[in-house]
Scaffold this motif. Sequence first.
Motif, short mmCIF file in Angstrom:
data_model
loop_
_atom_site.label_atom_id
_atom_site.label_comp_id
_atom_site.label_asym_id
_atom_site.label_seq_id
_atom_site.Cartn_x
_atom_site.Cartn_y
_atom_site.Cartn_z
N LEU A 9 0.81 -1.21 0.00
CA LEU A 9 0.00 0.00 0.00
C LEU A 9 0.85 1.26 0.00
CD1 LEU A 9 -2.90 1.05 0.05
CD2 LEU A 9 -2.70 1.15 2.53
N VAL A 12 2.08 2.24 -3.44
CA VAL A 12 0.97 2.71 -4.26
C VAL A 12 0.53 4.10 -3.80
CG1 VAL A 12 -1.46 2.29 -4.80
CG2 VAL A 12 0.16 0.41 -4.85
N LEU A 16 0.14 7.53 -6.03
CA LEU A 16 -1.20 7.99 -6.37
C LEU A 16 -1.59 9.30 -5.71
CD1 LEU A 16 -1.47 5.36 -7.81
CD2 LEU A 16 -3.60 4.93 -6.63
N LEU A 17 -1.03 9.59 -4.57
CA LEU A 17 -1.42 10.83 -3.89
C LEU A 17 -0.52 12.00 -4.25
CD1 LEU A 17 -2.32 9.66 -0.29
CD2 LEU A 17 -3.81 9.98 -2.26
N ILE A 37 -10.86 12.82 1.36
CA ILE A 37 -9.99 11.67 1.22
C ILE A 37 -8.68 11.94 1.94
CG2 ILE A 37 -8.33 11.08 -0.59
CD1 ILE A 37 -10.38 8.90 0.00
N LEU A 41 -7.34 9.34 4.72
CA LEU A 41 -6.16 8.55 4.43
C LEU A 41 -5.06 8.86 5.42
CD1 LEU A 41 -6.09 8.32 0.59
CD2 LEU A 41 -6.38 6.51 2.23
N LYS A 80 -7.59 16.06 -4.97
CA LYS A 80 -7.40 17.26 -5.78
C LYS A 80 -8.72 18.03 -5.76
CE LYS A 80 -3.44 15.62 -6.48
NZ LYS A 80 -3.68 14.57 -5.47
N ALA B 63 -10.90 3.08 1.62
CA ALA B 63 -9.93 4.00 1.00
C ALA B 63 -8.81 3.22 0.33
CB ALA B 63 -9.37 4.97 2.04
N LYS B 64 -8.31 2.21 1.02
CA LYS B 64 -7.23 1.37 0.46
C LYS B 64 -7.72 0.64 -0.78
CE LYS B 64 -5.20 0.70 5.02
NZ LYS B 64 -5.09 -0.21 6.17
N TRP B 66 -10.02 1.57 -2.86
CA TRP B 66 -10.14 2.53 -3.96
C TRP B 66 -8.78 2.79 -4.60
CZ3 TRP B 66 -13.57 6.73 -1.22
CH2 TRP B 66 -14.89 6.25 -1.18
N LEU B 67 -7.78 2.99 -3.75
CA LEU B 67 -6.44 3.28 -4.27
C LEU B 67 -5.91 2.11 -5.10
CD1 LEU B 67 -4.95 4.98 -1.15
CD2 LEU B 67 -5.06 6.01 -3.40
N LEU B 68 -6.09 0.91 -4.57
CA LEU B 68 -5.61 -0.26 -5.29
C LEU B 68 -6.38 -0.45 -6.60
CD1 LEU B 68 -4.96 -2.65 -2.26
CD2 LEU B 68 -3.25 -1.52 -3.69
N HIS B 70 -7.69 2.02 -8.40
CA HIS B 70 -7.16 3.06 -9.30
C HIS B 70 -5.87 2.56 -9.94
CE1 HIS B 70 -6.47 7.43 -10.33
NE2 HIS B 70 -5.23 6.97 -10.42
N ASN B 71 -5.00 2.01 -9.13
CA ASN B 71 -3.72 1.52 -9.63
C ASN B 71 -3.91 0.34 -10.59
OD1 ASN B 71 -0.82 1.85 -9.43
ND2 ASN B 71 -0.82 -0.20 -8.55
N PHE B 89 -4.70 10.11 -7.82
CA PHE B 89 -5.97 9.62 -7.30
C PHE B 89 -6.97 10.76 -7.14
CE2 PHE B 89 -8.76 6.80 -5.24
CZ PHE B 89 -9.34 7.46 -4.16
N ASP B 90 -8.23 10.44 -7.44
CA ASP B 90 -9.35 11.37 -7.19
C ASP B 90 -9.32 12.62 -8.06
OD1 ASP B 90 -11.02 12.07 -3.98
OD2 ASP B 90 -11.76 11.35 -5.90
#
Lengths: 83, 264
Positions: A9, A12, A16-17, A37, A41, A80, B63-64, B66-68, B70-71, B89-90
């Motif tokens: 995690l 990733v 992603l952030l 978010i 997070l 964002k 949340a996790k 969603w991130l996974l 997206h990836n 993300f987002d």
Amino acid sequence: MKPEREDNLVDVLDRLLNRGIILNADLIISVAGVPLIGINLKAALASIETMLDYGMMEAWDENSLMFRENPGPCIPGGAKVLS
Amino acid sequence: MNEGAEIGEGRYLYSIINNGVKLSFGCIGINENTVYTVPYKDIAAVVHSCQASAYGTTDDDKAKEWLLSHNYVIDRAGKQFGTVLPFSFDCLTRGNDDTVKNWLSQNYEKLKGELGRLRDRDEYSVQIFCDQDALVVKNPGSYSELKGMKEMIEKLPKGAAYLFQRRFELTVKEAISTGIMRLASECCSLIIEHVEEMKPEKNTSQVPEKFKGKKPVVALACLVHKDRVEKLGEVLDRIDKREGLAVRFTGPWAPFSFVRLKEI
């Protein structure tokens, strides 16, 4: 040596952030108040903050290009969105 | 968004692909939304339809997930169409497919340019760790100085020994710091020969068990052409085999760190 894709995690999350294409503000959804978010997070990253506090992980200091100990809380990039 | 205003239609953005095909990837998106492409000329955005509202949750697991997701969508598009331009993300747009098409049209040259620049290239992560002792021992100057100090402290009365012990600890810290800087510089100069771009990574990832207790020396995000990955692997293998060093080499990732498109 072959590269591995572990998909843990933290790998990733960091990508992603904090990285990738970020849209112009006019197109971004505006949400009054808090970037939802981002805050949630941050809670998810609490375990990482703990690891940082106990020196189990060290954050990269961009200025010195070195790792530094006990750098304080790890703040995620957040969504964002604009308030 | 004003309170009480109607939430309209939106599109969640995953990536841009270098292909103008119109297709659906199926329900692989966040919350099992159907992911599909919105083409413009010979490029397309990979999206899912949603409300024009950012994704938010109080559930960490959600949340996790969603991130996974997206990836995963980024990876799927990458496997099928080659290097993609990944979104953070987002990222959402208001409106419908035409909004996305208009945005693609307005930014076509920039997007096409980036897709060309990054074609056949992926991002890799390189982290190098070192045994703390090895950092000091490998520096003969520091090692003999520290050995001398240690022997002297052992012969001193308690009070004086305490003061010199503090100085000893600072000297060890300095030796380690110097050792890390020297090692980092050496490793970077070996790695840079085989990558197109290289950036320091801000945060380390969770360190696997085999690296625990080792001192982090350097963490890099590297943009590597697919034909040069093997050579980079050989260089990292040689570094990994050096006494006291360990290398963590992960990837490939879409070029998150190397996309030169901010605020478009």
